[in-house]
Design an enzyme around this catalytic site. Structure first.
Site, PDB file in Angstrom:
ATOM      1  N   PHE A 103       0.858  -1.188   0.000  1.00 41.62           N
ATOM      2  CA  PHE A 103       0.000   0.000   0.000  1.00 41.62           C
ATOM      3  C   PHE A 103       0.889   1.231   0.000  1.00 41.62           C
ATOM      4  O   PHE A 103       1.735   1.397   0.880  1.00 41.62           O
ATOM      5  CB  PHE A 103      -0.941   0.034   1.213  1.00 41.62           C
ATOM      6  CG  PHE A 103      -1.840   1.238   1.177  1.00 41.62           C
ATOM      7  CD1 PHE A 103      -2.952   1.265   0.340  1.00 41.62           C
ATOM      8  CD2 PHE A 103      -1.554   2.366   1.929  1.00 41.62           C
ATOM      9  CE1 PHE A 103      -3.759   2.406   0.270  1.00 41.62           C
ATOM     10  CE2 PHE A 103      -2.352   3.506   1.856  1.00 41.62           C
ATOM     11  CZ  PHE A 103      -3.457   3.518   1.028  1.00 41.62           C
ATOM     12  N   ASP A 121       9.390   2.573   1.619  1.00 39.35           N
ATOM     13  CA  ASP A 121       8.236   3.300   2.139  1.00 39.35           C
ATOM     14  C   ASP A 121       8.158   2.988   3.633  1.00 39.35           C
ATOM     15  O   ASP A 121       7.704   1.914   4.033  1.00 39.35           O
ATOM     16  CB  ASP A 121       6.974   2.836   1.398  1.00 39.35           C
ATOM     17  CG  ASP A 121       5.700   3.485   1.939  1.00 39.35           C
ATOM     18  OD1 ASP A 121       5.721   4.010   3.067  1.00 39.35           O
ATOM     19  OD2 ASP A 121       4.669   3.435   1.239  1.00 39.35           O
ATOM     20  N   LYS A 151       2.858   9.538   8.272  1.00 44.69           N
ATOM     21  CA  LYS A 151       2.112   9.163   9.476  1.00 44.69           C
ATOM     22  C   LYS A 151       2.602   9.791  10.793  1.00 44.69           C
ATOM     23  O   LYS A 151       2.071  10.809  11.211  1.00 44.69           O
ATOM     24  CB  LYS A 151       2.024   7.645   9.563  1.00 44.69           C
ATOM     25  CG  LYS A 151       1.062   7.091   8.490  1.00 44.69           C
ATOM     26  CD  LYS A 151       0.547   5.713   8.810  1.00 44.69           C
ATOM     27  CE  LYS A 151      -0.695   5.373   7.999  1.00 44.69           C
ATOM     28  NZ  LYS A 151      -0.433   4.892   6.637  1.00 44.69           N
TER      29      LYS A 151
END
Ligand SMILES: *Cc1c(COP(=O)(O)O)cnc(C)c1O
Length: 401
Positions: A137, A222, A251
């Site tokens: 993702f 990532d 995040k």
């Protein structure tokens, strides 16, 4: 459930999320309170965002001080918080330069653009393809959606961006076959978060690094979910002994304020000259001041040490659940990015925990994911385990009868 607040939400907000009917008003540490005053222990932390918990006093203070000074001037100029944040990230990672933006997708978008631009500048314009992983993702913008290895999030948005190839996460041979003359980069999460808290076999990431070096291809990590202490070290790559060429963060970087960052080695970062890429809000002083305080707190080391200690405890308790309950298939993850793969649908347990005052979530249908603030206490973990133990026992009893 049918509170006036929820009725208004239903009427006015786009229906892009399947939400739980709870309205939160306040948080502190690993606790959240809803509008009825009920307290919950938060094992979601805004999906691995509030790594330092809710309303951390030092971040609140840093933010308050910056709020009175300066919020935004644009990247036509410099501001101290952005400079200091970039310096901190460079001093604590493999990277030489940082580009700031506002989200994970935007950070990955920058990484994809940089990888392409790097090879264009080197006189290899044919190298533009990115090899990505199945079940990965990377975000919801068109490029990051194109890089994402899950059909369910891509459905309905054709045609996607050209130039992405997919291989199973963990399969070295498939990656070797997929890397070709047109490959610019390999993009992966060191541990797949949304894909089911999947941690690769030992040696896999080192093998990926070796393949990239052999082929002259860039390695993009990532670390949007795994970064900022989530796995027990500042960045997950440190624990695998493998260094990427480009890394993306978002995040937990500003503990809940929107911020993304792309970090790269000098030689690669050089492909982003003036005018090549930009973001109006990227690294604005107000958000940078919060992120800088996050970094300073993590840099002091106590919270990371606590996270590692409490993670070992959490893991041991999850393994005990696995030993007791046939419906628990596997304990997954690293640090405080932990998962419990079940033989059955996970949603009833998410609901059962919520009714008992614990927030958890479920990925890939049957993997319960636990990403609490790093300052979570062992007693709070024990309380959640006791709750899960009861729920699993009841489910097994109901299945038998
Ligand atoms: C959450 C996430 C993203 C997307 O971040 P947004 O801020 O929602 O755009 C990308 N990659 C990973 C690994 C993530 O966990």
């Amino acid at each position: 459930m049918a509170s006036a607040t929820l009725e208004r939400a239903e009427r006015f907000i786009a229906h892009t999320y399947k939400r739980i009917p709870l309205v939160f008003t306040r948080g502190s540490g690993a606790s959240l309170w809803d509008e009825t005053g009920r307290r919950y222990t938060d094992f979601v932390a805004g999906i691995a965002v509030c790594n330092l918990g809710h309303a951390h006093p030092r971040i609140v203070r840093a933010l308050g001080e910056q709020a009175e000074l300066l919020w935004h001037v644009s990247n036509l100029y410099y501001t101290r918080p952005q400079i200091e944040l970039a310096a901190w990230l460079v001093e604590h990672s493999f990277a030489d330069r940082v580009f700031f933006c506002n989200s994970g997708a935007e950070a990955n978008e920058a990484a994809i653009k940089l990888a392409r631009k790097y090879f264009k500048d080197k006189g290899e314009p044919g190298r533009y393809r990115i090899v990505s992983m199945e079940l990965s993702f990377h975000g919801r913008t068109m490029a990051t959606l194109s890089a994402t290895g899950q059909e369910k999030v891509k459905h309905g948005f054709d045609p996607l961006l050209e130039g992405f190839d997919f291989v199973p996460f963990g399969d070295v041979e498939a990656l070797r076959r997929a890397i070709g003359k047109q490959t610019a980069a390999v993009l992966l999460e060191p541990i797949q978060g949304e894909g089911g808290v999947r941690r690769p076999e030992p040696g896999y990431l080192a093998a990926v690094r070796a393949l990239c070096d052999e082929a002259g291809v860039l390695l993009l990590f990532d670390e949007i979910q795994t970064g900022m202490g989530r796995t027990g070290t500042l960045f997950a790559y440190e624990q695998f002994g493998v260094t990427p060429d480009i890394m993306t963060l978002a995040k937990a970087l500003a503990n809940g304020l929107p911020m993304g960052a792309m970090l790269a080695r000098e030689e690669i970062a050089a492909a982003f000259g003036p005018g090549a890429h930009a973001s109006t809000f990227g690294g604005t002083p107000i958000v940078s001041a919060a992120a800088l305080e996050v970094c300073r707190i993590l840099g002091e080391g106590e919270i990371l040490a606590h996270a590692r200690k409490v993670s070992a405890h959490f893991r041991a308790r999850l393994e005990a659940l696995q030993a007791r309950h046939p419906l628990v298939e596997e304990v997954r993850g690293l640090g405080l990015l932990l998962g419990l793969k079940l033989a059955v649908d996970g949603e009833p347990f998410v609901q059962g925990c919520r009714e008992a005052g614990f927030l958890i979530n479920c990925v890939q249908g049957n993997v319960l994911r636990f990403v609490p603030p790093l300052l979570i206490a062992a007693e709070e973990i024990d309380a959640l385990i006791a709750c899960l133990d009861g729920l699993f026992e009841r489910a097994e009893r109901e299945k038998r009868s």
